[in-house]
Design an enzyme around this catalytic site. Sequence first.
Site, PDB file in Angstrom:
ATOM      1  N   ALA A   1     130.001 -55.439  12.739  1.00 30.74           N
ATOM      2  CA  ALA A   1     129.859 -54.254  13.561  1.00 30.74           C
ATOM      3  C   ALA A   1     128.858 -54.492  14.688  1.00 30.74           C
ATOM      4  O   ALA A   1     128.665 -53.652  15.544  1.00 30.74           O
ATOM      5  CB  ALA A   1     129.428 -53.061  12.701  1.00 30.74           C
TER       6      ALA A   1
ATOM      7  N   ASN B   1     126.702 -58.172   5.021  1.00 33.78           N
ATOM      8  CA  ASN B   1     125.781 -57.619   6.007  1.00 33.78           C
ATOM      9  C   ASN B   1     125.976 -56.107   6.157  1.00 33.78           C
ATOM     10  O   ASN B   1     125.204 -55.321   5.623  1.00 33.78           O
ATOM     11  CB  ASN B   1     125.966 -58.342   7.339  1.00 33.78           C
ATOM     12  CG  ASN B   1     124.870 -58.012   8.341  1.00 33.78           C
ATOM     13  OD1 ASN B   1     124.169 -57.038   8.191  1.00 33.78           O
ATOM     14  ND2 ASN B   1     124.737 -58.832   9.362  1.00 33.78           N
ATOM     15  N   ASP B   2     127.036 -55.702   6.853  1.00 36.07           N
ATOM     16  CA  ASP B   2     127.218 -54.274   7.124  1.00 36.07           C
ATOM     17  C   ASP B   2     127.318 -53.436   5.850  1.00 36.07           C
ATOM     18  O   ASP B   2     126.884 -52.292   5.827  1.00 36.07           O
ATOM     19  CB  ASP B   2     128.475 -54.059   7.981  1.00 36.07           C
ATOM     20  CG  ASP B   2     128.316 -54.691   9.360  1.00 36.07           C
ATOM     21  OD1 ASP B   2     127.166 -54.838   9.802  1.00 36.07           O
ATOM     22  OD2 ASP B   2     129.335 -55.043   9.980  1.00 36.07           O
ATOM     23  N   VAL B   3     127.901 -54.013   4.779  1.00 36.52           N
ATOM     24  CA  VAL B   3     128.109 -53.233   3.551  1.00 36.52           C
ATOM     25  C   VAL B   3     126.824 -52.968   2.790  1.00 36.52           C
ATOM     26  O   VAL B   3     126.831 -52.259   1.797  1.00 36.52           O
ATOM     27  CB  VAL B   3     129.145 -53.903   2.610  1.00 36.52           C
ATOM     28  CG1 VAL B   3     130.488 -54.013   3.310  1.00 36.52           C
ATOM     29  CG2 VAL B   3     128.672 -55.265   2.133  1.00 36.52           C
ATOM     30  N   VAL B   4     125.689 -53.550   3.241  1.00 43.22           N
ATOM     31  CA  VAL B   4     124.403 -53.241   2.611  1.00 43.22           C
ATOM     32  C   VAL B   4     123.415 -52.680   3.630  1.00 43.22           C
ATOM     33  O   VAL B   4     122.220 -52.648   3.393  1.00 43.22           O
ATOM     34  CB  VAL B   4     123.775 -54.479   1.918  1.00 43.22           C
ATOM     35  CG1 VAL B   4     124.567 -54.857   0.674  1.00 43.22           C
ATOM     36  CG2 VAL B   4     123.690 -55.659   2.870  1.00 43.22           C
TER      37      VAL B   4
END
Lengths: 96, 462
Positions: free
Chosen positions: B429, B388-391
């Site tokens: 996050a 999720n957050d890494v993209v």
Amino acid sequence: MSFSDLYVFVLAAFVGYQIITRVPALLHTPLMAATNAISGISLVGSLVAAGSDRNTLSTVLGVIAVTAAMANVVGGFLITDRMLSMFKRATPSKPN
Amino acid sequence: MNREVVSQLAYLAASILFIFGLRGLTKPDKARRGMMLAAIGMLIAIIGTLVKTEIISYGWILVGLVLGSLIGYPLGVWVPMTAMPQRIAFSHMFGALAATLVGVSEYYTDLTAGHGIGVAKMSALAFEVLFGALTVTGSFVAFGKLAEFLPGRPVTYRGQNAVNLVLAAIAVVLFVVVVLNPEASIAFYAMLVLATVIGLFLVLPIGGADMPVVISLMNSYAGLAAAATGFAIGNDVLIIAGALDGASGFILSIVMSKAMNRSFGNVLFGAFGSAPSVATRSAEGLAVASITAEDAALQLAYAHSVIVIPGYGLAVAQAQHQIRELADLIEKNGGEVRYAIHPVAGRMPGHMNVLLAEANVPYDRLYEMEEINSRFEETDLALVIGANDVVNPAARNDPSSPIYGMPILNADRARRVIVLKRGMSPGFAGIENELFYAENTSMLFGDAKASLQKLIAEVKAS
């Protein structure tokens, strides 16, 4: 303890920095398992504490330390090898 | 030849072999041989110690070595790859415990023998015990959080930072007292106890998602404690191995903190803030396009190039084998499949690579972020699974986002994006992900493993 120990530490940390920055992220988990195994080198201190019959406390603490360090050595090298054996290429590597 | 010379030569050989061993890890195909050398080095160091004249009885030593081997064997052979983070945290605890106990034993022996302890040696001993004890409890908490018998969410209370600062200040005072006056054994043992408390307080406030940094930091601390042992007992192989270990943990801490967009100072002092939970850009008014497994499979079957982006959700769902099976099918149809691995894709540095390697994904298909980020534009399909957050493109283009500046995988730049996701819950996050609302993105809702199984069946049928 002497100043030459400090030289050894700084130079070893420098060598470590040079080598470890070149370890690819691919192998960061095996790297950590490997440094775990190598940290079992505290055996050289714990064996002396356990076996030099200095006093009872020293022997008891020494034996616990030997156990903990040996567990890291045996477990660490075994699991590092187990992980590394799983990394295979799709295409055979080109002969150098 | 004198026994002490034998020991010293053994230690020299061991140090060299350790360095060669770590150097092997720079090349995947040379790594196993390298580690074999390091293991031989360890054996030489142990033998070199056992021949020392100081060692007069071997009975208890044997007990410890056998017991340690019995504990170590299952830790090496039976622990599943998914449990690697907690297993490593557990080992940091053992390593730090050994260093701490050697320090206490050395201090007690010197004190009872009545010969004074010099300032230099005392500093090394105090440092060893302080960092060692802190790492023992800190690693234990990390282990507990990762093994999920302790709450993974951050445990926080008001005035936490003030309490921690006071504890650290007292520890420093005790450190100075005992270095200036080694006879003050109460100060020494009080420092030991305090360090264990600090270790607890340091890691309890840190959430599960931040564990890659914590594990790396503990690795570094355990190494420093070992090096301090070497200073205290004048043993160079301990200093060298400790320095290597410390450097490695330190570098991994930096790599992880950069990947998580945390400052270097944050890492050094272990002051991890809990991530802000405010959604900066509201998702209201935006529509999500969902897709059926059938349609998704059709796109996969005809894609020429696919980049898979696995996140921790993939590991949680235990779907590594399914993704490999799907990749095999795409390749059979003539498509090319690559994997983009974000540095914090797992629960510890490099964890996702190990999980995929275990599922027989060839390692030359695994790409680091820097290598693959420029390739998304020319890719037909990005398949995001449990990430999720890494993209989240907000890291690139929304300065008000809490993750702004975090390096991400440019999945949104692929021609089409398919996201496998359980529901619309936000990531660690706690922020909305614009990628899910993008025009070229389709969402395939459901459990990652079940969705992948459906995709496999559909691609086979098409």
